[in-house]
Design an enzyme around this catalytic site. Structure first.
Site: not given
Length: 636
Positions: A465, A382, A384, A335, A386, A511, A364
């Site tokens: 979420k 990911q 991902d 993000c 946004h 997200h 991570r």
RNA sequence: GCUGGAGUAGCUCAGCCGGUAGAGCAGCUGAUUCGUAAUCAGCAGGUCAGGGGUUCGAUUCCCCUCUCUAGCUCCA
């Protein structure tokens, strides 16, 4: 003695004497029901088969077929295990011992360290207790008396449990001969009702799930009403192990994880094909759904992570490095990079919503004990995106993303469940904003009539979420898709757009991921298909098998034809019998085999064999190409 | 991270009480040229996870480390 009226689930009603026990009613109904009966439901309350009924009531007899019956059965078995452990290791103190999916467990605090070698003795003792057919006897106690009782036994955990029960709680204990346990019940009439038990595994478990507490020893076990059912279950467990993506991943040469990088998977050529197919599909779909794609750097400066809040809220999960004496961090999320892209130029309200996708590799730090194949890793990609939008666009966008996720999961035939995760302890921002955000998520779910459960306190630090969970081969669920609503980041990064009023305004952000992590998704997919991927995903789509080496030249021509048509084909021209080659291809889970002998060579055909159906007979090459292409295009 | 278990050939596994390792499959070579889930024979493969200790001698016993694994949420 007065009579009472008992109504049964089939709508019928019968008169009985007051004080009759459910087991006696069951006997009246049928011999089989009485035999299968475990507990009863009287006026929607679960009770023992021997609990007298004193007033008119709706009665349901519960058996192992009923979820509640099964739970009571396993729960009683857990008491039997506790009694057995107490008999064998008398200084053992007891934690909790509930029934769970497929079995039960009990937590013990004992000077003895349990090992698998103890299984036999404990099982033998349990069988003895079962044979003794000891009745489970319920007794209700005033709080003070219950506390005194367990305190006198030295059962400190039970004392703690009682102290935490609400003021008005009925405190009940269940005794079975020399063993007494704090328990809400209900239980089976006696230990003899339990037929087949087996200890399954051993593990440490923190008292009350908190690592601040002492670690107790947990024994997992299961119980079934017959030896056959137990064995069928154990067989199922064995079968499930064969689907394990870690095993299949190695066998099918999809990926590997080495000691040189625990939690950091290597993707092998075949795994890359699968992965690239998924990513290609993802890109095509995201274009259709109105997304753009970006790629942001993996390492970014400390200042950025401080601004995003990660430095404060996510520190223990991040990796750090220094460049030219300055602090940098490897990104654990995409993000902040996305924020910078949004900020790189001014935006008008006319542009919104902006849907900005990124297949971003994040790292991570996970606890070493949490690592698990591709499902839990320390670096993953990911899928991902946004989404920057106007406040009034939130609900529509949420619905939009949910539909997108659903369309993906449907393609693979996954069943999933949704969880709404609310404000965690280390949250950023004020509770009111969280409340608003959480409610919008709720509304979107309700607008779509999607069922969901609530997971209190499990949200991301920047927002609540919706998590989409998929199941693995042994029924554990893993979060894959997620949609997170974020009012914090746009604030932190001072994102703006120019409104119709020519004034700057703050956009809202979502997200979201669909696969979640490509790695985890591949793990789930592998287990879902047991390694037999649909044609479009199969690393090798067709294997060309020669009967003798006379067909080797033709085989390579055929391979050429398939390759030219965009079909992934390999030739097996080893000097082996056809049965051997078929077996090899079958084991590798190749969807189609093309068997070539003299006949096919002369006719310019191939004998087609499908992994799942066997021999389909000779077909022309054009026909075969058309058939496979069709199956690939339609992702059957 | 914590608790229990585990680590022997590419894979699956055997190896009794300490005497420096063995099978099947896979691989390689040769023979065989075969029609829908395993042809035969031969060969090659191991720093027994790594390090330290005990011992005349350690895959085996002890300690440390690494990795894997089940679990640590599903509330008497």
């Amino acid at each position: 003695m007065s009579t009472i009226n008992i109504s049964l689930p089939d709508g019928s009603q019968k008169m009985f004497e007051q004080g009759i026990m459910p087991i006696e009613v069951a006997k009246e109904i049928s011999h089989d029901l009485a035999k299968a009966a475990l507990i009863a439901e009287v006026n929607a309350k679960k009770v023992s088969l021997k609990a007298p009924i004193n007033e008119d009531a709706a009665l349901k007899i519960l058996t192992f077929e009923d979820e509640e019956g099964k739970t009571a059965y396993r729960h009683s078995a857990s008491h039997i295990m506790a009694q057995a452990v107490k008999r064998l290791f008398s200084d053992t103190k007891f934690g909790i011992g509930p029934a769970i999916k497929d079995g039960f467990y009990y937590d013990f605090d004992s000077s003895h360290t349990f090992t698998t070698e103890d299984y036999e003795a404990i099982e033998a003792e349990m069988k003895k207790i079962i044979k003794e057919n000891i009745p489970f006897e319920r007794q209700e106690l005033p709080r003070e008396e219950a506390l005194r009782f367990f305190d006198s036994l030295g059962e400190t955990y039970k004392v703690e449990l009682i102290n935490d029960l609400p003021e008005d709680a009925v405190i009940s204990i269940y005794g079975q001969g020399d063993f007494v346990d704090l328990c809400a019940g209900p239980h089976l009439p006696s230990t003899g009702y339990v037929k087949a038990v087996k200890l399954m595994s051993l593990a440490g478990a923190y008292w009350r799930g908190s690592e601040k507490n002492k670690m107790l020893q947990r024994i997992y076990a299961t119980a079934f009403p017959s030896k056959e059912l137990l064995e069928a279950y154990l067989f199922k467990v064995e079968e499930a192990k064969k689907r394990d993506h870690r095993k299949l991943g190695a066998e099918l040469e999809l990926f590997m994880i080495l000691d040189e990088g625990p939690g950091f998977p290597f993707f092998l050529p075949k795994g890359m094909i699968l992965r690239n197919e998924l990513e290609n599909f993802w890109r095509q779909e995201h274009i259709k759904w109105g997304y753009q794609e970006i790629k942001t750097p993996i390492i970014l400066s400390r200042a950025l992570w401080e601004r995003s809040g990660h430095w404060d809220h996510y520190q223990e999960n991040m990796y750090y490095t220094k460049i030219d004496g300055e602090d940098y961090s490897v990104k654990p999320m995409n993000c902040p990079g996305g924020m910078l892209v949004y900020k790189s130029k001014p935006h008008s309200y006319r542009e919104l919503p902006i849907r900005m996708g990124e297949l971003g590799l994040v790292h991570r730090h996970e606890l070493s004990g949490a690592l698990h194949g591709l499902m839990r890793v320390r670096c993953f990609t990911q899928d991902d995106a946004h989404i920057f939008m106007l406040p009034e666009q939130i609900k529509d966008e949420l619905i939009n993303v949910t539909k997108l996720i659903d369309s993906f999961y449907k393609l693979f035939g996954f069943s999933y469940h949704v969880e709404l995760s609310t404000r965690p302890e280390n949250a950023m921002g004020d509770p009111e904003t969280w409340e608003v955000a959480t409610n919008v998520l709720r509304e979107a779910m309700e607008a779509m009539e999607m069922p969901y459960t609530v997971n209190e306190g499990d949200g991301a630090f920047y927002g609540p979420k919706l998590d989409f969970h998929l199941e693995d081969s042994i029924g554990r669920t893993w979060q894959c898709g997620t949609i997170q609503l974020d009012f914090q980041m746009p604030e932190k990064f001072e994102l703006t757009y120019t409104g119709a009023d020519n004034q700057p305004h703050r956009p809202v952000m979502i997200h979201r991921v669909v696969f979640g992590s490509i790695e985890r998704f591949i793990g789930i997919l592998t287990e879902h298909y047991a390694g037999a991927f649909p044609l479009w995903l199969s690393p090798v789509q067709a294997k060309i098998l020669t009967i003798t080496d006379r067909q080797n030249g033709y085989a390579h021509e055929v391979a050429q034809k398939l390759t030219a048509a965009g079909i992934r084909a390999e030739v097996d021209d080893r000097n082996e019998k056809i049965g051997y080659k078929i077996r090899a291809a079958q084991t590798e889970k190749v969807p189609y085999m093309l068997v070539l002998g003299d006949k096919e060579m002369e006719e310019g055909t191939a004998a087609l064999r499908k992994r799942s159906e066997g021999d389909l007979g000779a077909r022309s090459m054009d026909e075969i190409v058309a058939l496979l292409k069709d199956e690939i295009i339609h992702k059957k």
